[in-house]
Write an enzyme that holds these catalytic residues in place. Sequence first.
Site, mmCIF file in Angstrom:
data_model
loop_
_atom_site.group_PDB
_atom_site.id
_atom_site.type_symbol
_atom_site.label_atom_id
_atom_site.label_comp_id
_atom_site.label_asym_id
_atom_site.label_seq_id
_atom_site.Cartn_x
_atom_site.Cartn_y
_atom_site.Cartn_z
ATOM 1 N N VAL A 124 0.825 -1.211 0.000
ATOM 2 C CA VAL A 124 0.000 0.000 0.000
ATOM 3 C C VAL A 124 0.861 1.263 0.000
ATOM 4 O O VAL A 124 2.016 1.247 0.394
ATOM 5 C CB VAL A 124 -0.962 0.017 1.210
ATOM 6 C CG1 VAL A 124 -1.916 -1.136 1.130
ATOM 7 C CG2 VAL A 124 -0.185 -0.039 2.526
ATOM 8 N N GLU A 125 0.264 2.358 -0.455
ATOM 9 C CA GLU A 125 0.933 3.659 -0.587
ATOM 10 C C GLU A 125 2.245 3.524 -1.358
ATOM 11 O O GLU A 125 3.279 4.067 -0.982
ATOM 12 C CB GLU A 125 1.159 4.301 0.786
ATOM 13 C CG GLU A 125 -0.152 4.671 1.469
ATOM 14 C CD GLU A 125 0.012 5.775 2.500
ATOM 15 O OE1 GLU A 125 0.953 6.573 2.365
ATOM 16 O OE2 GLU A 125 -0.804 5.839 3.412
ATOM 17 N N GLY A 126 2.187 2.794 -2.470
ATOM 18 C CA GLY A 126 3.363 2.537 -3.281
ATOM 19 C C GLY A 126 3.973 1.200 -2.927
ATOM 20 O O GLY A 126 4.476 1.016 -1.828
#
Length: 822
Positions: free
Chosen positions: A500-502
């Site tokens: 998540v988030e990259g």
Amino acid sequence: MAIAVPFIAFLLIGAIAAYHRLRLPVWAALTITALLGCWLFGANPTATLIATAVVVLVSVPLLLPQFRLPFITAPLLKFYTKILPPLSETERVALEAGTVGFEGELFSGKPDWNVLLSQPKPTLTAEEQAFLDGPVEELCRMTNDWEITHVHADLQPELWDFIKKNRFFGMIVPKEYGGLGFTALANHKVIQKLASVSSVVSSTVGVPNSLGPAELLMHYGTTEQKDYYLPRLADGREVPCFGLTGPWAGSDATSIPDYGIVCTGDWNGAKVVGVKLTFDKRYITLAPVATLIGLAFRMYDPDGLLGDKRDIGITLALLPRDTAGVDIGRRHFPLNSTFQNGPIQGRDVFIPLSQLIGGEACAGKGWQMLVECLSIGRSITLPSTASGGSKMAAVVTGAYARIRKQFGLSVGRFEGVEEALARIAGNAYAASALAEASASAVARGELPAVPSTIAKYHCTEMGRQAAMDAMDIHGGKGIILGPRNYLGRGWQASPIAITVEGANIMTRSLMIFGQGAILCHPWVLKEMKAAGLADEGERLREFDKNLFGHIGFAISNAVRSLWYGLTSSRIGAVPGDTYTRRYYRKLNRYSAALALMADTSMLLLGGKLKFKESLSGRLGDVLSHLYIASAMLKRYEDQGRPQTDQPLLAWSFHNSVHKIEIAFSAALRNFPIRPIGWLMWMLVFPWGRRAQAPSDRLGHKTAALLMSPNEARDRLAVGIFTTPCENNPAGRINSYLQKVILAEPVERKFLKALKNSDIEALDFDKQLDEGVREGWITAEERRQLEELREMTIDTIAVDDFDTEELRSAGYRHLPRENRAAA
């Protein structure tokens, strides 16, 4: 020899000047003075004249701006603008969104350690500490992770109510809007403690306090939006989510296909200008229960209702759940962690411009808004979650390894287990220091773009490694799910944080060094900005100043890197005590080598560097471990240089510098221009690679800290939920450690006597009876051994179930005659 003296003096003065970063006039004056001395004391006149001529030919043109600017700087500026890779608007925004903290010193090749050590010690306010000791502790006591993940597949209603009532969703919301107004450090501490007992609870609390409507509204919202939404978000009347990721655009947020067309439409009975949205999002945490949706989309104005610009750009909006056309789908099932997560779709969903976050003035600024807020989310929620899980794994696995016995010996005494225990301890120590450092940066008002990516990537990777090692040591205890299992769900959830988030692969290979090489470098961004100035005279002067500053910087780092390599970093003024000075010196060496490698790579590869992801990832590893090691040293200093922590610090530090040298080695051996790679190797590793992984002896000391009560172990456990209670089997096992150790001598005495006796009793209780009668143990020692038995059983026990209990609700609801077919 007389012939060589002037040239030796020339080189020596140049090396000293470069090492200390003296200005060009100072170098020229010192060198001329040294050559004059050579002349006076009988050095070869011809050699002295030649060396002097070189100094004059180099220094005079550079010291005369009337010559330097038109004949040297101008051609170089022309060449620079040709090779400079074009920056897209999204790249430019990403570079300008963050701030630079101590990570900039690590890119300097000559870190000023006072910048790090002068940062205030991270501390909570009395109110924040009371919240941790009160509502957070109570929420942990209420949390039964098995009930959440298996029975209910959700937080129980009483947990939802408690979270909302105590304003967990409003930790970052200012008090004037009804929130708690906590610092980023307090946010970190809360998430860390919740994560030590349940990743579902920590993510449920973390997301509203991370990237989401509240964070965005606080920074960009209009007065009306703040006044209406922030109080409702703070007290839980609104449950938020944020829709960014979709099937066609995951980590590449700039390629969002979701769109909004500016048009007129009806809103609350009035005809207004707004946006008609079409979107398809997935993996959205809290979406199934959300009442307020933050949405990222690309905004278009084909009819020119707002101006001449047709493609306005990425924009952010707020959608109430009951907005016509919004469809929140069924839940995703993320690796059995069962936190609320699901898809959101909408077609021709009309909202007025007043629902854009920040109103019409912020239309098209969504990418900048996301970049700034994403860095904050990466700095806190995910690192804190990984830190909490790692610390709990360290503490409880150390206790388990002492209590669990095989072949009459605690399993933690086996060298193979010791190796894994040391790795858990070291990773927990490093992750804890790194997570606190990144949260503290946010608390100081920074927007740590580069440290946030370092913290997100490395904390989640260290958390995953700690979970794997803990599972290996626990064996069957770890793989049998049930109320007594405190590891299984964390192990299942460990890949979630790395996606998540990259995704971590992208974060490492593109973002850490990609951003750091430009944002943290003392000259590169300045040169790029200078080359883009409109005024020709100002452009030339600014580029001249930064270019020659950069050249001197590069020469200095080459000299410093070689010097540190030749001396094995044993010389140089640094802070710290007698134990840590060697650590600071090592980091000085690797900082100089990183700066040298970064300059060489950017100069020779130019725009191609962004496509050399393996090289970028390896240099990113160097920068990351420099930052991690710095964070650990700062933590060690802040805690008063505790001697008992030295094995933890040493193991973690040697692990980091070993990884730094592996990364350097791989980067140099695979450098695209092979002769340059060979030359750089001689500067970085003149005696070859010397750093070693932590030794077995150090690993033994580190593992031992986890298996007995001590101050270092207690400090490592600070901030996690260790209270022994019904819902916390890990806390119970941890609480047994002291009593188990006290009982060990009695147990050894009893087992030795039993082995040498002719008693035929096989039952444990009967053996104890005989032991008392024979005088091997006293009645009090018998009670001690009985208690030891009970604690050991609770430690190693696992759960069992009837098959029907494990079948899904869908299966159980089938008519009996249809179950066989199912």
